[in-house]
Scaffold this active site. Sequence first.
Site, PDB file in Angstrom:
ATOM      1  N   LYS A 135       5.687  -5.301  -6.441  1.00  0.00           N
ATOM      2  CA  LYS A 135       6.828  -6.174  -6.183  1.00  0.00           C
ATOM      3  C   LYS A 135       6.392  -7.349  -5.320  1.00  0.00           C
ATOM      4  O   LYS A 135       5.394  -7.212  -4.633  1.00  0.00           O
ATOM      5  CB  LYS A 135       7.979  -5.435  -5.485  1.00  0.00           C
ATOM      6  CG  LYS A 135       7.629  -4.574  -4.265  1.00  0.00           C
ATOM      7  CD  LYS A 135       6.947  -5.113  -3.057  1.00  0.00           C
ATOM      8  CE  LYS A 135       7.479  -6.234  -2.239  1.00  0.00           C
ATOM      9  NZ  LYS A 135       6.642  -6.527  -1.043  1.00  0.00           N
ATOM     10  N   TYR A 222      13.911  -5.947  -1.325  1.00  0.00           N
ATOM     11  CA  TYR A 222      14.439  -4.595  -1.094  1.00  0.00           C
ATOM     12  C   TYR A 222      15.925  -4.628  -0.763  1.00  0.00           C
ATOM     13  O   TYR A 222      16.672  -3.722  -1.128  1.00  0.00           O
ATOM     14  CB  TYR A 222      13.685  -3.908   0.054  1.00  0.00           C
ATOM     15  CG  TYR A 222      12.270  -3.545  -0.294  1.00  0.00           C
ATOM     16  CD1 TYR A 222      12.010  -2.470  -1.154  1.00  0.00           C
ATOM     17  CD2 TYR A 222      11.187  -4.242   0.219  1.00  0.00           C
ATOM     18  CE1 TYR A 222      10.709  -2.131  -1.489  1.00  0.00           C
ATOM     19  CE2 TYR A 222       9.889  -3.910  -0.107  1.00  0.00           C
ATOM     20  CZ  TYR A 222       9.656  -2.853  -0.962  1.00  0.00           C
ATOM     21  OH  TYR A 222       8.363  -2.514  -1.299  1.00  0.00           O
TER      22      TYR A 222
HETATM   23  P1  NAD Z   1      -3.537  -8.017   0.614  1.00  0.00           P
HETATM   24  O1  NAD Z   1      -3.696  -9.456   0.926  1.00  0.00           O
HETATM   25  O2  NAD Z   1      -3.850  -7.027   1.663  1.00  0.00           O
HETATM   26  O3  NAD Z   1      -4.381  -7.633  -0.676  1.00  0.00           O
HETATM   27  C1  NAD Z   1      -4.479  -8.474  -1.800  1.00  0.00           C
HETATM   28  C2  NAD Z   1      -5.766  -8.163  -2.535  1.00  0.00           C
HETATM   29  O4  NAD Z   1      -5.888  -9.088  -3.628  1.00  0.00           O
HETATM   30  C3  NAD Z   1      -7.026  -8.329  -1.656  1.00  0.00           C
HETATM   31  O5  NAD Z   1      -7.905  -7.262  -1.888  1.00  0.00           O
HETATM   32  C4  NAD Z   1      -7.629  -9.631  -2.167  1.00  0.00           C
HETATM   33  O6  NAD Z   1      -9.040  -9.662  -2.051  1.00  0.00           O
HETATM   34  C5  NAD Z   1      -7.224  -9.602  -3.636  1.00  0.00           C
HETATM   35  N1  NAD Z   1      -7.261 -10.912  -4.283  1.00  0.00           N
HETATM   36  C6  NAD Z   1      -7.775 -11.150  -5.476  1.00  0.00           C
HETATM   37  N2  NAD Z   1      -7.686 -12.443  -5.796  1.00  0.00           N
HETATM   38  C7  NAD Z   1      -7.085 -13.047  -4.768  1.00  0.00           C
HETATM   39  C8  NAD Z   1      -6.730 -14.407  -4.507  1.00  0.00           C
HETATM   40  N3  NAD Z   1      -6.982 -15.396  -5.389  1.00  0.00           N
HETATM   41  N4  NAD Z   1      -6.127 -14.677  -3.316  1.00  0.00           N
HETATM   42  C9  NAD Z   1      -5.860 -13.693  -2.434  1.00  0.00           C
HETATM   43  N5  NAD Z   1      -6.187 -12.389  -2.649  1.00  0.00           N
HETATM   44  C10 NAD Z   1      -6.809 -12.084  -3.799  1.00  0.00           C
HETATM   45  O7  NAD Z   1      -2.040  -7.832   0.106  1.00  0.00           O
HETATM   46  P2  NAD Z   1      -1.199  -6.486  -0.003  1.00  0.00           P
HETATM   47  O8  NAD Z   1      -0.354  -6.359   1.198  1.00  0.00           O
HETATM   48  O9  NAD Z   1      -2.081  -5.362  -0.379  1.00  0.00           O
HETATM   49  O10 NAD Z   1      -0.212  -6.892  -1.191  1.00  0.00           O
HETATM   50  C11 NAD Z   1      -0.625  -6.853  -2.547  1.00  0.00           C
HETATM   51  C12 NAD Z   1       0.612  -6.677  -3.440  1.00  0.00           C
HETATM   52  O11 NAD Z   1       1.240  -5.456  -3.103  1.00  0.00           O
HETATM   53  C13 NAD Z   1       1.670  -7.760  -3.249  1.00  0.00           C
HETATM   54  O12 NAD Z   1       2.307  -7.992  -4.465  1.00  0.00           O
HETATM   55  C14 NAD Z   1       2.647  -7.135  -2.287  1.00  0.00           C
HETATM   56  O13 NAD Z   1       3.958  -7.648  -2.373  1.00  0.00           O
HETATM   57  C15 NAD Z   1       2.593  -5.692  -2.725  1.00  0.00           C
HETATM   58  N6  NAD Z   1       2.963  -4.748  -1.668  1.00  0.00           N
HETATM   59  C16 NAD Z   1       3.867  -3.803  -1.958  1.00  0.00           C
HETATM   60  C17 NAD Z   1       4.270  -2.908  -1.005  1.00  0.00           C
HETATM   61  C18 NAD Z   1       5.264  -1.841  -1.349  1.00  0.00           C
HETATM   62  O14 NAD Z   1       5.763  -1.198  -0.429  1.00  0.00           O
HETATM   63  N7  NAD Z   1       5.548  -1.627  -2.612  1.00  0.00           N
HETATM   64  C19 NAD Z   1       3.729  -2.984   0.271  1.00  0.00           C
HETATM   65  C20 NAD Z   1       2.776  -3.958   0.551  1.00  0.00           C
HETATM   66  C21 NAD Z   1       2.403  -4.844  -0.439  1.00  0.00           C
END
Ligand code: NAD
Length: 365
Positions: A135, A222
């Site tokens: 999401k 949410y």
């Molecule tokens: P994050 O920044 O910690 O991780 C993102 C990952 O994508 C990293 O490993 C990064 O290296 C990679 N990546 C690949 N190409 C990229 C680019 N061009 N620019 C930036 N990063 C790149 O983020 P996150 O918190 O893990 O979030 C990732 C997804 O998960 C998002 O869509 C976020 O909304 C979702 N999320 C959902 C929940 C939930 O409770 N369902 C919680 C947190 C995050």
Amino acid sequence: MTYQPSRRRFVRNLSLGLGGALLSHPLLAACSPREKKLGIALVGLGSYAGGQLAPALQETKNCYLAGIVTGTPAKEKIWADKYNIPQKNIYNYQDFDSIADNPDIDIVYVVLPVFLHKEYTIRAAKAGKHVICEKPMALSVAECDEMISACKQANRLLSIGYRLHFEPFNKEMMRLGQQKVYGPVTAIHSSNGFVYGGTDNSAWRLKKKLAGGGPLMDMGVYVVQGARYVTGEEPLWVKARQEKTRPEFFTEVEETVYWQMAFPGGCIANCKTSYNENASILHADAPKGWFEISPAYGYGGLAGKTSQGPMPFPHITQQAAQMDAFATAVRTSTPSIVPGEEGRKDMKVIEAIYRSLDSGQQEKV
Ligand code: NAD
């Protein structure tokens, strides 16, 4: 009067408990060996994949962590060693499409920044894989449409990483609201946010093109879905306003948004999302009582009560329940409980909220 969960829920929990006891019998357990679990590949090994999804995949019964897709070579060995992932199941963003030839991977789970959701969902579907996409589903409703149609064309299931649809307190809010246990819900208030600290605003979450927006996309989604699943209805209109205390930091995205949503049954939801306040509550009022969860939207530590008393539900690993349910949907060729269409509905409301922020007017959803 003390709070009583429904009899049906009690009977269902009892039968699940018995089912668990039967499955743990050694002879029956032999009927569901590890090979029968569906293989999931996580795409994007950031904080959510590493902190929540991979650990949850150690608890899942119907699926397991079979592969990874990463652009950071250093992560390959760390993840391979930690989770026993064979080299043949490790991909990067260039060779990702060859995952089509890998029978170990049944499901691709897209855990990338929002602007990459559409591309990787479509590439995964074209590679013949079922997809879970995190999401918020995408940058726009138009992107959601492309993702839904690509998965349909490939005859693959698409699910959104909506973990709260599998979480007992939130499920109880759905039951109490949708079944009008206290009468039709007349008012909701809900808020979800956290304090985005520091001075570095270069992260993707603070870039409009990469995240689609600020807290509304990240946390407000949410609140939108909470009001939708308590009422079981789609909002007719929204009216929104925003506030910025640190405009120099939140240069591209909103900091705090307040909005109202009006539902066909007459319920008005007063909502807030923010990168400047820790909040997590979902409260509903009805003629014969009220019900609320707070914290409502986190991974754990949720608590709930109604006008009759506390809600007595256990803590679960939401992500494990969510991924197991999707694996079952894939196995049985039944729709996901949270399909792409569900993510699209939230995006439709979010787009209306952004329109209202721009126009200052009430906007139709
Ligand atoms: P994050 O920044 O910690 O991780 C993102 C990952 O994508 C990293 O490993 C990064 O290296 C990679 N990546 C690949 N190409 C990229 C680019 N061009 N620019 C930036 N990063 C790149 O983020 P996150 O918190 O893990 O979030 C990732 C997804 O998960 C998002 O869509 C976020 O909304 C979702 N999320 C959902 C929940 C939930 O409770 N369902 C919680 C947190 C995050």
